[in-house]
Scaffold this active site. Structure first.
Site, PDB file in Angstrom:
ATOM      1  CG  LEU A  42      -1.837  -1.252   1.284  1.00 23.35           C
ATOM      2  CD1 LEU A  42      -2.649  -1.242   2.576  1.00 23.35           C
ATOM      3  CD2 LEU A  42      -2.768  -1.319   0.075  1.00 23.35           C
TER       4      LEU A  42
ATOM      5  CG  HIS B 254      -3.113   1.299  -2.264  1.00 21.47           C
ATOM      6  ND1 HIS B 254      -1.769   1.108  -2.487  1.00 21.47           N
ATOM      7  CD2 HIS B 254      -3.762   0.562  -3.212  1.00 21.47           C
ATOM      8  CE1 HIS B 254      -1.600   0.286  -3.517  1.00 21.47           C
ATOM      9  NE2 HIS B 254      -2.792  -0.053  -3.981  1.00 21.47           N
TER      10      HIS B 254
END
Ligand code: AMP
Length: 301
Positions: free
Chosen positions: A33, A37
């Site tokens: 991530l 994100h």
């Protein structure tokens, strides 16, 4: 924060949240991530009460010879990022949990998946829609947050939800860029320093295209040619496609009007990257959306 890897546990947690009157939000990801994100998580936390981040590198959406085996992973880092963003639950299932036996059922969205990335990745979107349909069936009624970075994916998932009456509201969120304009992507981790520098040409070419539209250009082919010429100036980058399309239907935009998507894919070394810009044209009024970050002061005109 709840961390579950079993489908039954996620289903129960979401049902319990809804029973308590909470709105459920879901952010589907393949992990590793980054700030892109995290912007989806923040949008989800702001708009809903029980946010689920799913982390699953879905084999179904990788073609033969693609990067499934080397796709970057960092579950510990991902859990820390989700915790920091006040996510309620992380669902990180194994492949065996999601596909205990070969799936005989595929969700296929016609037409929207045929061109753009569907050209070089003919099985990709079926993999995406099939796994996203499974996730929606597990989570239940929810609001789902997707990045406009994957503009075709967003159009395809939105259409799937509409066509199949899924009890899901799909929300598109802005592209998040690095300070030098490169769109954030888990795949940027593959790039050598030289390739990472060369990748800047992609967002810069889109910026040039947007500036041309703001200056009055309305010919889709000339806009595509502008992008091609800019990218051709960077020998480390090989353009796979640049297309100028209607932003919703993804049909070719010949004379530019309304909502227009300028989408591209390119190889930088052995890494395939995608990027896009959205432009809304209403006569002489042009509103451009290149995303956030990246020092693009022309986001709104
Ligand atoms: P991925 O993990 O690459 O499958 O992406 C998961 C979700 O994050 C998708 O909805 C992507 O569109 C979104 N996403 C990835 N990169 C970005 C970015 N730079 N800005 C905004 N959203 C992104």
């Amino acid at each position: 924060m709840l961390h579950v890897d079993r489908i039954v546990d996620l289903r129960a947690a979401c049902a319990e949240a809804r029973a308590a009157g909470k709105r459920v939000g879901v952010v589907p990801t393949m992990g590793f991530l980054h700030e892109g994100h995290r912007s989806l998580m923040r949008a989800a936390v702001a708009a809903t009460d029980f946010v689920v981040v799913t982390i699953f590198v879905n084999p179904l959406q990788f073609g033969a010879g693609e990067d499934l085996d080397r796709y970057p992973r960092d579950l510990a880092g991902d859990l820390a990022a989700c915790e920091a963003e006040h996510v309620s639950a992380v669902f990180a299932p194994s492949v065996a949990e999601m596909y205990p036996r070969p799936s005989l059922t595929t969700v296929h969205v016609r037409d929207l998946t045929a061109g753009l990335c569907g050209e070089a990745r003919p099985t990709h979107f079926d993999g995406v829609t099939t796994v996203v349909a499974k996730l929606f069936n597990i989570v239940g009624p929810c609001t789902a947050f997707f990045g406009r970075k994957d503009a075709q994916q967003l159009a395809v998932v939105t259409r799937m939800v509409d066509d199949l009456n899924m009890p899901v509201e799909v929300v598109g969120c802005p592209i998040v860029r690095e300070p030098d304009g490169v769109a954030m992507s888990s795949r940027n981790a593959y790039l050598s320093d030289a390739d990472r520098g060369a990748a800047r040409v992609l967002s810069h070419s889109l910026r040039g295209a947007v500036d041309a539209i703001v200056a009055g250009e309305r010919d889709g082919e000339r806009i595509a040619a502008l992008v091609r010429n800019t990218v051709a100036g960077e020998p480390r980058v090989e353009l796979e496609y640049v297309e100028v399309r209607d932003a919703h239907e993804l049909t070719s935009a010949v004379v530019l009007d309304g909502s227009v998507l300028i989408a591209l894919a390119a190889r930088v070394g052995s890494t395939r990257l995608i990027d896009n810009a959205r432009v809304d044209i209403d006569g002489a009024r042009v509103t451009a959306d290149l995303g956030v970050g990246g020092g693009f002061p022309c986001n709104a005109r």
